[in-house]
Design a protein around this motif. Structure first.
Motif, short mmCIF file in Angstrom:
data_model
loop_
_atom_site.label_atom_id
_atom_site.label_comp_id
_atom_site.label_asym_id
_atom_site.label_seq_id
_atom_site.Cartn_x
_atom_site.Cartn_y
_atom_site.Cartn_z
N GLY A 142 57.98 65.05 59.26
CA GLY A 142 59.15 64.32 58.78
C GLY A 142 58.80 63.56 57.51
O GLY A 142 59.57 63.54 56.54
N ALA A 154 59.13 70.67 56.40
CA ALA A 154 58.74 70.13 57.70
C ALA A 154 58.12 71.21 58.58
O ALA A 154 57.05 71.03 59.16
CB ALA A 154 59.95 69.51 58.40
N LEU A 190 64.25 62.96 61.38
CA LEU A 190 64.51 62.46 60.03
C LEU A 190 66.01 62.46 59.76
O LEU A 190 66.58 61.48 59.26
CB LEU A 190 63.79 63.35 59.00
CG LEU A 190 64.10 63.10 57.52
CD1 LEU A 190 63.58 61.73 57.10
CD2 LEU A 190 63.48 64.19 56.66
N VAL A 196 61.94 57.90 58.61
CA VAL A 196 60.76 58.34 59.37
C VAL A 196 59.90 57.12 59.62
O VAL A 196 59.66 56.33 58.71
CB VAL A 196 59.89 59.33 58.57
CG1 VAL A 196 58.89 59.99 59.48
CG2 VAL A 196 60.73 60.33 57.84
#
Lengths: 496, 322
Positions: free
Chosen positions: B80, B106, B237, B243
């Motif tokens: 994230g 990610a 996220l 995050v």
């Protein structure tokens, strides 16, 4: 002193609809070494469990010890009182305790909170060890001992508990020839001391060697009790299987091109300067004692280890195996001696085990594995190798040793190999099933497969190999045609 | 009880048990909490479940392969973080493109972390618990160092679509989770990789002797696990618009619980994706139901543990004692 230590008659045992024992008789003289023979599942263990009081037989049985009156069943207390002890194959010892603690376990367990009087235990254990005339260090930790030594500890343990009737379940299954001899000597010694011993073993040669009489069971039925004098291995296996296993030695076959050739193969501390070749249709025996390098050579031919020097040629072309996948791709298949840990993934299904060597082929042209293709492959091989399987989705561990070995063969034959290496293919396999395995092997040879048969059983090599290499200390000691010598001579050559 | 299910395969029993478990929890809460059976409740569940769900899938695959991945939650955080960093650095103005790029960043970060972990397990031969524990602590420290213990927030508004949007009335995170379940189911059931993962989980040595590249399988196992963690990190996220390292940390042991609840074998080799998905939904039903009744969140946690113990007891008669 009565003549008989144990007499059992009309012993029947049912588990639901399954009849494990039917009207079996068994008697054991005082100081006798008696063999209980029969294939897996014939009822040997069930009979032992009736006699040591674990199982209750159907009413009508008559069992008596020494001069006691006969009873319809044996209670565990009775068994203990008459000194009945069973040494199962797994020995049931405590790996983290010392030899002395293991030997005296039963006599000291009665006082669970007593102090660990090590000196008393050591003394007691030392007495027993001396009585048996073996070399054992009472202070050694059990897990540091070899299987053979542990076996001795197990024997000492039952002696400490005043055993008078000892059942030994496959005691020699994992011993070398020399260790076996030591064990057999001890068995003779115990019998001279008036202890009766019942020996359960697959190895017919030693059965005939050490036992005075043999009782044969087949499918839960009593076949008979016979003196071992005048009994031959062949006759005994016929009694056990009910089949007349008449295996003809090899000798008249014709061979094709050279399938695999090994030139000057050496691997540090394992084997040295090994050269041989096997032609299509030929069965090459590879034999020698444990540690002679037979399995190590096989592992290099299968790519699991790499030789330091020398060359391997398949169909005349030199190959360089970095791993087992290279070897499989080149047409080498390896049936491991360790079916339990290396040959099969025991807990997974029969289908998965059969398919595990040919995933790439089955998934062609993508990575999709069709369950239909998997089970079709499995069914095909089960039929072809006449394997007894009730449901191929069951774990492979649900099969008997002989049928498991057929699944191992199936998974390798599915790769369509040129060279098939069989490492001790009949370990833990019944007499009858052994013959079945060799029937398949000889059939494969007849169809043009080159076969390397690794075995330490002289009779197997003598009957089934066209040529034999006897290894000693990692080197080829002798290269001969088994047909030119007798089985006994061959056996001596292997063990010399 | 054995007789009743005679002729049923173990897999079928597990799935049936999980469906029964789900039905039971739904009925139970529908009975005691009158407004439980409402679209709102189910929608809120469908928003909450996917993170735990994806992390559980990430735990499940290594468990089947005979291992464990303790690093799933912190892998998710790091992924994230990587996505947020890229977006904030280069793509803040470029709304539409930020979303797919963040997703790719990610998932790829997770894949790489996982493959490195897998390579350690495979080629160094260390026990997965040790390797992944090391990776977990390392990633946590690294993440805290980079964020200085705070959080990184402020994603472009498009992230709202993923975090809070719906498609055909079903929240987008749920769609992503269901897609991941479908992919995992397919991989585990119908591909060479899935086949090999089961074999490796039962006996890696015998699998190697069959000519399967065990090391490569292990690298993929942890790679997949990392990629699924990355996907979970991406969802977090999007949902929180920020995050923070340590977010979802409490999920770690719950993912292991969910795997065992659904019948994954703690020693590897056995376990199915579908009972796992159904079991996860049941856990969420319990949590949401209790929440609705105003019970403490901790009671829900206790109930989860209790259910695992109960299921173990109910399962006992089906397991052959050896």
């Amino acid at each position: 002193m009565p003549d008989y230590a144990l007499r059992a008659q009309n012993v029947t045992q049912k588990f639901g609809a399954f009849v494990a024992l039917e009207d079996v008789s068994f008697d054991l003289k005082v100081g006798e070494v008696h063999c209980l023979a029969g294939e897996n599942g014939c009822g040997k263990s069930t009979l032992i469990k009736v006699i040591n009081g674990v199982n209750t037989p159907e009413p009508g049985a008559q069992i008596s010890f020494y001069d006691s009156a006969s009873a319809a069943r044996v209670s565990p207390t009775d068994a203990k009182r008459h000194g009945v002890h069973v040494i199962w194959q797994d020995l049931a010892l405590f790996p983290d305790l010392t030899v002395a603690e293991n030997i005296t376990f039963d006599s000291f367990i009665k006082a669970p909170f007593a102090s660990r009087d090590t000196a008393a235990k050591t003394d007691r254990a030392a007495q027993i060890i001396t009585r048996l005339g073996v070399k054992l260090d009472p202070h050694a930790k059990l897990s540091d001992l070899s299987i053979a030594k542990r076996q001795l500890v197990a024997i000492c343990r039952v002696l400490d508990a005043n055993a008078r009737i000892i059942f030994m379940d496959e005691p020699t299954a994992s011993l070398t020839r020399k260790e076996t001899q030591t064990l057999l000597d001890i068995v003779r010694k115990l019998s001279a001391d008036g202890i009766s011993i019942v020996f359960v073993s697959h190895r017919l040669a030693e059965v005939l060697d050490v036992c005075e009489r043999v009782t044969v069971l087949r499918d839960g039925a009593f076949v008979g009790s016979y003196p071992t004098e005048g009994m031959t291995q062949k006759k005994l296996s016929t009694l056990m299987t009910g089949l007349d296993l008449n295996e003809q030695p090899r000798g008249t076959e014709s061979f094709g091109e050279t399938a695999i050739e090994v030139r000057g193969l050496s691997c540090d501390a394992e084997y040295e300067d090994i050269s041989f070749s096997v032609r299509r249709g030929e069965i090459l025996g590879l034999t020698g004692l444990m540690g002679s390098g037979r399995t190590e050579i096989a592992l290099s031919l299968f790519g699991m280890t790499q030789a330091d020097e020398g060359a391997i040629l398949i169909d005349g072309k030199p190959v360089n195996f970095r791993n087992s996948r290279d070897a499989i791709a080149a047409g080498v298949a390896y049936v491991s001696e360790d079916r339990l840990n290396l040959g099969l993934v025991q807990s997974q299904s029969i289908i998965k085990n059969t398919a595990s060597t040919v995933l790439d082929d089955l998934a062609k042209p993508s990575f999709y594995l069709s369950p239909k293709r998997l089970s079709a492959l499995c069914t095909e091989w089960i039929t072809q190798l006449k394997t007894k399987v009730s449901d191929p989705r069951l774990p492979v561990s649900s099969l008997s040793g002989g049928n498991q070995q057929r699944i191992v063969l199936a998974k390798w034959l599915a790769t369509n190999p040129k060279v098939l290496i069989l490492d001790a293919p009949t370990v833990g396999v019944d007499v009858g099933a052994k013959a079945g395995i060799f029937e398949i092997v000889r059939d494969l040879a007849a169809k043009g497969m080159a076969i390397i048969l690794i075995s330490d059983e002289a009779s197997e090599i003598h009957t089934h190999a066209d040529r034999v290499l006897i290894l000693r200390g990692g080197k080829i000691h002798k290269d001969l045609k088994p047909a030119t010598v007798s089985e006994e001579t061959l056996e001596e050559m292997i063990n010399a | 009880m054995r007789k009743l299910f005679q002729g049923w395969s173990g897999d079928r029993i597990e799935l049936t048990a999980m469906v029964a478990f789900l039905a039971l929890s739904v009925l139970c809460f529908a009975g005691i909490a009158p407004n439980f059976l409402s679209v709102g409740i189910f929608r809120s569940m469908a928003f909450q479940l996917p993170e735990l769900g994806l992390l559980t899938l990430a735990m499940f695959i290594p468990i089947i392969a005979g291992g464990l991945n303790l690093a799933v939650t912190f892998t998710a955080n790091i992924c994230g973080l990587a996505a947020a960093f890229i977006v904030q650095k280069f793509l803040l103005e470029n709304g539409g493109l930020a979303l797919p790029i963040a997703l790719i960043v990610a998932v790829l970060t997770g894949l790489v972390i996982g493959m490195l972990v897998g390579a350690m397990v495979a080629y160094v031969g260390a026990h997965p618990i040790l390797v992944t524990l090391g990776a977990m602590i390392f990633l946590r420290g690294l993440g805290e160092l980079l964020t200085r213990g705070g959080d990184i927030s402020g994603m472009p508004p498009v992230f709202e679509i993923i975090g809070h949007g719906t498609l055909f009335g079903v929240p987008i995170p749920m769609w992503i989770f269901l897609a991941a379940v479908a992919v995992c189911f397919y991989i585990m059931q119908f591909t060479k990789l899935g086949f090999s993962i089961h074999m490796v989980g039962s006996n890696p040595k015998a699998t190697l002797f069959s000519g399967i590249d065990v090391n490569r399988v292990l690298v993929w196992v942890y790679g997949l696990s990392g990629a699924l963690s990355g996907l979970a990190g991406f969802l977090m996220l999007a949902r929180f618009n920020s995050v923070r390292v340590g977010h979802g940390e409490s999920y770690l042991l719950i993912t292991i619980l969910a795997c065992f609840l659904a019948g994954a074998n703690p020693f590897g080799g056995f376990g199915r994706v579908l009972p796992l998905a159904v079991g996860l939904i049941s856990l969420q039903v319990i949590a949401s139901g209790m929440n609705l009744m105003g019970a403490s969140q901790h009671l829900a946690t206790a109930a989860w543990g209790g259910f695992l113990i109960l299921v173990m007891i109910l399962r006992a008669p089906f397991q052959s004692k050896t």
